[in-house]
Design a protein around this motif. Structure first.
Motif, mmCIF file in Angstrom:
data_model
loop_
_atom_site.group_PDB
_atom_site.id
_atom_site.type_symbol
_atom_site.label_atom_id
_atom_site.label_comp_id
_atom_site.label_asym_id
_atom_site.label_seq_id
_atom_site.Cartn_x
_atom_site.Cartn_y
_atom_site.Cartn_z
ATOM 1 N N GLU A 41 14.422 19.782 -43.229
ATOM 2 C CA GLU A 41 15.873 20.521 -43.325
ATOM 3 C C GLU A 41 15.438 21.544 -44.517
ATOM 4 O O GLU A 41 16.064 22.658 -44.988
ATOM 5 C CB GLU A 41 17.020 20.204 -43.955
ATOM 6 C CG GLU A 41 17.313 19.224 -41.996
ATOM 7 C CD GLU A 41 17.361 20.382 -41.221
ATOM 8 O OE1 GLU A 41 17.910 21.129 -41.151
ATOM 9 O OE2 GLU A 41 17.216 20.442 -40.091
ATOM 10 N N LEU A 42 15.274 20.599 -45.593
ATOM 11 C CA LEU A 42 14.793 20.969 -46.790
ATOM 12 C C LEU A 42 14.269 22.551 -46.921
ATOM 13 O O LEU A 42 14.026 23.217 -47.894
ATOM 14 C CB LEU A 42 14.234 20.168 -48.094
ATOM 15 C CG LEU A 42 14.464 20.072 -49.589
ATOM 16 C CD1 LEU A 42 15.522 21.186 -50.071
ATOM 17 C CD2 LEU A 42 14.027 19.370 -50.217
ATOM 18 N N ILE A 43 12.386 21.895 -46.328
ATOM 19 C CA ILE A 43 11.727 22.910 -46.243
ATOM 20 C C ILE A 43 12.429 24.175 -45.662
ATOM 21 O O ILE A 43 12.056 26.161 -46.468
ATOM 22 C CB ILE A 43 10.686 22.625 -45.828
ATOM 23 C CG1 ILE A 43 9.834 21.153 -46.567
ATOM 24 C CG2 ILE A 43 10.261 23.836 -45.285
ATOM 25 C CD1 ILE A 43 8.676 20.824 -45.682
ATOM 26 N N LYS A 44 13.224 24.263 -44.908
ATOM 27 C CA LYS A 44 13.608 25.694 -44.278
ATOM 28 C C LYS A 44 14.734 26.090 -45.124
ATOM 29 O O LYS A 44 15.074 27.849 -44.685
ATOM 30 C CB LYS A 44 15.001 25.446 -42.428
ATOM 31 C CG LYS A 44 13.807 24.500 -41.605
ATOM 32 C CD LYS A 44 14.844 24.240 -40.715
ATOM 33 C CE LYS A 44 14.042 23.343 -39.674
ATOM 34 N NZ LYS A 44 15.282 22.966 -38.939
ATOM 35 N N GLN A 45 14.689 25.882 -45.796
ATOM 36 C CA GLN A 45 15.982 26.466 -47.208
ATOM 37 C C GLN A 45 14.389 27.144 -48.260
ATOM 38 O O GLN A 45 15.657 27.754 -48.918
ATOM 39 C CB GLN A 45 17.055 25.446 -47.739
ATOM 40 C CG GLN A 45 18.072 25.061 -46.459
ATOM 41 C CD GLN A 45 18.606 23.920 -47.373
ATOM 42 O OE1 GLN A 45 19.061 23.782 -48.279
ATOM 43 N NE2 GLN A 45 18.798 22.768 -46.218
ATOM 44 N N ARG A 46 13.978 27.156 -48.477
ATOM 45 C CA ARG A 46 12.978 27.681 -49.912
ATOM 46 C C ARG A 46 12.044 28.429 -49.205
ATOM 47 O O ARG A 46 11.999 29.208 -47.851
ATOM 48 C CB ARG A 46 11.926 26.124 -49.468
ATOM 49 C CG ARG A 46 12.852 25.088 -50.185
ATOM 50 C CD ARG A 46 11.709 23.936 -51.096
ATOM 51 N NE ARG A 46 10.839 23.258 -50.360
ATOM 52 C CZ ARG A 46 9.688 22.242 -50.484
ATOM 53 N NH1 ARG A 46 9.828 21.816 -51.162
ATOM 54 N NH2 ARG A 46 8.867 21.894 -49.736
ATOM 55 N N PRO A 47 12.073 29.262 -50.364
ATOM 56 C CA PRO A 47 11.164 30.881 -50.499
ATOM 57 C C PRO A 47 9.845 30.140 -49.650
ATOM 58 O O PRO A 47 9.324 29.318 -49.804
ATOM 59 C CB PRO A 47 11.433 31.221 -51.840
ATOM 60 C CG PRO A 47 12.240 30.533 -52.432
ATOM 61 C CD PRO A 47 12.057 29.148 -51.778
ATOM 62 N N PRO A 48 8.978 30.887 -48.671
ATOM 63 C CA PRO A 48 7.463 30.582 -48.022
ATOM 64 C C PRO A 48 6.547 30.275 -49.560
ATOM 65 O O PRO A 48 5.840 29.422 -49.118
ATOM 66 C CB PRO A 48 7.098 32.026 -48.103
ATOM 67 C CG PRO A 48 8.305 32.129 -47.368
ATOM 68 C CD PRO A 48 8.890 32.171 -48.551
ATOM 69 N N ILE A 49 6.327 30.621 -50.638
ATOM 70 C CA ILE A 49 5.725 30.348 -51.898
ATOM 71 C C ILE A 49 5.912 29.060 -52.351
ATOM 72 O O ILE A 49 4.703 28.764 -52.286
ATOM 73 C CB ILE A 49 5.515 31.709 -53.050
ATOM 74 C CG1 ILE A 49 4.443 31.493 -53.556
ATOM 75 C CG2 ILE A 49 7.025 31.493 -53.502
ATOM 76 C CD1 ILE A 49 2.844 31.870 -52.964
#
Length: 291
Positions: A116-124
């Motif tokens: 869930e945290l990953i979905k909120q982060r920029p791709p880089i």
């Protein structure tokens, strides 16, 4: 000049998906690794992270593949094939652990929180997390294959699965990193070093505590709790086989200027075991790194 013009990735490297299926007709003992509850718990807790974690690695790399050189594009395709098959086999491994009576929901919940945290982060940012975690998997793979006693006494299908996985983690250990070098080709060396180093520190503060937490959760289901069990966990990590202790210097190397996963060429470890999986090579999918 492209950041990949002088990559240490070996020119003659072949990233070779091996389409193996493990243990479909086998049961899994609760202490499947030589009757050792701690060693079994370490691997099982780690396995729970793989299906969703490796799917994240694939997406993070594919998000930055536009414009990569042909050689790297071929390596990304092979990396993706390998990771998809790894995820499939660890789904089976985890299901067998559940069938053996383990409740994995707490461990899976921890993985879901990270996703869930990953979905909120920029791709880089996800790509930076991927290169840090791929370094962890490559370090652990090298340690596992370097120790001929690591899987002595393991139930054969599950010991074979972990050795097969380790081979391919070593083989593709530079793909995410080379993709990151391409994606950050306009960054200064200082910005690149600072960003990847901070991410590795963040990953590390979570990686080992989560492994210990997962091991304790599994061992508690076997009635193994208390300070003696905690001491046995830390002996496994720091004493024998010492997977955390043996990771320290390879981990430290990540922070050196000019670091690249292939600065340490450990393909000889692949050669020790590769013959065991030769019948599983995917026809037409051998990816020679040479252009």
């Amino acid at each position: 000049m492209s950041s990949l013009s002088h990559t240490p990735t070996p020119q003659d490297l072949s990233i070779t998906p091996r389409d193996r299926r493990f243990g479909r007709d086998d049961r899994q003992g609760r202490w499947w690794l030589n009757g050792d509850p701690v060693a079994s718990a370490f691997h099982t807790a780690l396995s729970v992270t793989f299906p969703k974690g490796e799917a994240m690695f694939i997406e993070a790399v594919k998000a930055h593949r536009d414009g990569v050189p042909d050689k790297l594009a071929r390596e990304i395709r092979a990396f993706t094939q390998q990771e998809v098959i790894h995820s499939r086999e660890h789904v089976v491994f985890n299901r067998k652990a559940a069938e053996a009576g383990y409740d994995l929901s707490e461990l899976e919940g921890d993985v879901d929180q990270v996703m869930e945290l990953i979905k909120q982060r920029p791709p880089i940012v996800n790509l930076m997390a991927t290169i840090a975690l791929e370094h962890y998997t490559a370090m652990l793979a090298s340690i596992m294959l370097s120790n001929p006693r690591m899987y002595e006494g393991a139930e054969p299908e599950w010991g074979a699965l972990w050795k097969w996985h380790a081979i391919e983690e070593i083989e593709h250990k530079g793909v995410a990193y080379d993709t990151w070098l391409h994606a950050t080709k306009d960054w200064s060396r200082w910005r690149r070093w600072k960003a990847k180093s901070l991410m590795m520190l963040v990953i590390t503060t979570r990686f080992w505590p989560r492994r210990v937490k997962g091991m304790k959760a599994l061992l508690a289901q076997d009635g193994l709790t208390g300070w003696r069990v905690t001491a046995r966990i830390w002996w496994y990590l720091l004493g024998s086989p010492g997977v955390l202790r043996k990771s320290f210097f390879p981990w430290l190397a990540y922070f050196l200027p000019g670091f690249h996963p292939w600065n340490h060429d450990d393909r000889a470890l692949i050669g020790r075991y590769e013959g065991d999986y030769a019948d599983a090579l995917m026809p037409g999918d051998k990816v020679a790194a040479a252009a």
